[in-house]
Design a protein around this motif. Sequence first.
Motif, PDB file in Angstrom:
ATOM      1  N   GLY A 127      10.152 -10.408  16.913  1.00 49.28           N
ATOM      2  CA  GLY A 127       9.248 -10.360  17.956  1.00 49.28           C
ATOM      3  C   GLY A 127       8.089 -11.065  17.796  1.00 49.28           C
ATOM      4  N   SER A 128       7.022 -10.836  18.522  1.00 52.74           N
ATOM      5  CA  SER A 128       5.892 -11.609  18.347  1.00 52.74           C
ATOM      6  C   SER A 128       4.472 -10.927  18.378  1.00 52.74           C
ATOM      7  N   VAL A 163      18.128  11.514  19.355  1.00 55.09           N
ATOM      8  CA  VAL A 163      17.302  10.241  18.746  1.00 55.09           C
ATOM      9  C   VAL A 163      16.633   9.380  19.941  1.00 55.09           C
ATOM     10  N   ILE A 164      15.440   9.316  20.090  1.00 56.11           N
ATOM     11  CA  ILE A 164      15.131   8.556  21.379  1.00 56.11           C
ATOM     12  C   ILE A 164      14.107   7.429  20.357  1.00 56.11           C
ATOM     13  N   VAL A 165      14.402   6.151  21.017  1.00 51.23           N
ATOM     14  CA  VAL A 165      13.638   4.926  20.471  1.00 51.23           C
ATOM     15  C   VAL A 165      12.742   4.078  21.474  1.00 51.23           C
ATOM     16  N   ASP A 166      11.609   3.990  21.213  1.00 49.47           N
ATOM     17  CA  ASP A 166      10.672   3.258  22.011  1.00 49.47           C
ATOM     18  C   ASP A 166      11.116   1.526  21.574  1.00 49.47           C
ATOM     19  N   ASN A 167      11.544   0.770  22.275  1.00 54.18           N
ATOM     20  CA  ASN A 167      12.110  -0.402  21.953  1.00 54.18           C
ATOM     21  C   ASN A 167      11.504  -1.394  22.661  1.00 54.18           C
ATOM     22  N   THR A 168      10.136  -0.932  23.093  1.00 50.22           N
ATOM     23  CA  THR A 168       9.261  -2.180  23.898  1.00 50.22           C
ATOM     24  C   THR A 168       9.100  -3.304  23.327  1.00 50.22           C
ATOM     25  N   PHE A 169       8.691  -3.335  21.814  1.00 51.64           N
ATOM     26  CA  PHE A 169       8.274  -4.613  21.132  1.00 51.64           C
ATOM     27  C   PHE A 169       9.522  -5.723  20.956  1.00 51.64           C
ATOM     28  N   LEU A 170      10.756  -5.039  20.797  1.00 48.80           N
ATOM     29  CA  LEU A 170      11.597  -6.006  20.398  1.00 48.80           C
ATOM     30  C   LEU A 170      12.760  -5.979  21.760  1.00 48.80           C
ATOM     31  N   THR A 171      12.845  -5.508  22.637  1.00 50.55           N
ATOM     32  CA  THR A 171      13.449  -5.405  23.707  1.00 50.55           C
ATOM     33  C   THR A 171      15.125  -5.592  23.273  1.00 50.55           C
ATOM     34  N   TYR A 206      16.923  -8.035  23.696  1.00 53.61           N
ATOM     35  CA  TYR A 206      17.301  -9.250  23.728  1.00 53.61           C
ATOM     36  C   TYR A 206      17.512  -9.266  21.819  1.00 53.61           C
ATOM     37  N   PHE A 207      16.513  -8.544  21.125  1.00 55.52           N
ATOM     38  CA  PHE A 207      16.452  -8.616  19.694  1.00 55.52           C
ATOM     39  C   PHE A 207      16.925  -7.413  19.165  1.00 55.52           C
ATOM     40  N   GLN A 208      16.760  -6.023  19.804  1.00 52.47           N
ATOM     41  CA  GLN A 208      17.444  -5.036  19.264  1.00 52.47           C
ATOM     42  C   GLN A 208      17.852  -4.093  20.256  1.00 52.47           C
ATOM     43  N   GLN A 209      19.079  -3.540  19.859  1.00 56.61           N
ATOM     44  CA  GLN A 209      19.611  -2.545  20.684  1.00 56.61           C
ATOM     45  C   GLN A 209      20.060  -1.052  20.155  1.00 56.61           C
ATOM     46  N   PRO A 210      19.177  -0.286  20.059  1.00 53.40           N
ATOM     47  CA  PRO A 210      19.262   1.185  19.530  1.00 53.40           C
ATOM     48  C   PRO A 210      20.544   1.973  19.749  1.00 53.40           C
ATOM     49  N   LEU A 211      20.987   1.686  21.110  1.00 51.22           N
ATOM     50  CA  LEU A 211      21.978   2.627  21.601  1.00 51.22           C
ATOM     51  C   LEU A 211      23.261   2.202  20.477  1.00 51.22           C
TER      52      LEU A 211
END
Length: 377
Positions: free
Chosen positions: A294-295, A167-175, A177-182
Amino acid sequence: MKKDTLCIHAAAIEHNPTRAISMPIYQSATFVHPGVGQTAGYDYSRLQNPTREHLEKTVAQLEHGLDAMAFSTGMAALTMLMELFTPGDHIIASNDLYGGSHRLFDHISTKNGLSFSSIDTSDLAQIEQNINPRTKAIYVETPTNPMMNVTDIKAVCEIAKTHNLLVIVDNTFLTPYFQQPLSLGADVVLHSGTKYLGGHNDTLAGFLVVNDAELSAKLRFIYKTVGSCLAPFDSWLLLRGIKTLAIRMEKQQENALQIANWLKKQPKIKKVYYVGLPEHPAYEISTQQASGYGSMISFTVDQEKTACQLLEHIRIIQFAESLGGVETLMTYPMMQTHADLPQAEREAKGINECLLRLSVGIENAADLIADLEAAFI
């Protein structure tokens, strides 16, 4: 340490004989061997550099990962990641992605023998239906760019593990700081570090983060071979940017919520896409898997003329491609980020002449709303 403290103090500086507070920039391509068969820990900057290493350790800690690799751009990170796979492999991917990701998958990765099923990954049944014996990975962007769709990361990971898929997650929008997919079960996290991690629209960067030693070793071998590593000075700029990540994300989110609520009330606005609004269809999932929204805001206006009027009359907000910086930027996805998508495919996703994307910065929210209000007139 808490997340905001980690942004400043993650990865204690190891190569700092002067005790400088700011990590030194090791602007060196190569390093001297103390003797035959000996190394000071660094041989050649394509393999590793002290400044980049400090950045990578910082990002790994923020994402709760074992290892992070820093790249010259986000697309360089994604391109290298595709080298994990071999011709004939199949990947399931979110059907609403950054345009560059679509371009890579459709024109480069496919040419190299990979195949993709582009689906709504928020629909778990669709994921199950598209898994076949050649499937190797599920690629998720959440929230998506630009339609702000949200995928349940934990649920996708549970499906993936039963089929032995990455599972690969692009976490650019939330970083991180807000989201930790691992922490939710993902295997690889991807970032365009150009965006929020850098935060100042002054450099390009990308990251891959993993928490498995075997996967790290495979990626490190490809990394040193293809050579798309981040330069020392750019690594330093990212380190500097990350120090203010927490306060920037909080302020940008605060502004975004005010602007999203204002946009909802405007007669020329037909729909607002912001995951922080309770009426967003995935608001509950977002609340469960992330600590913030996010923003990033997308919205549709009543007609193309209104979209063009906004883009040409905003003054504080700037008409530019990119996102995540301290400045508020407005983007026209149809002509910028997603211009290379075929028209029919683009419009099927809702990316048409009436869709605009707003990356909210840290300015005063009242000034930003006044700027939008004046541009509507």
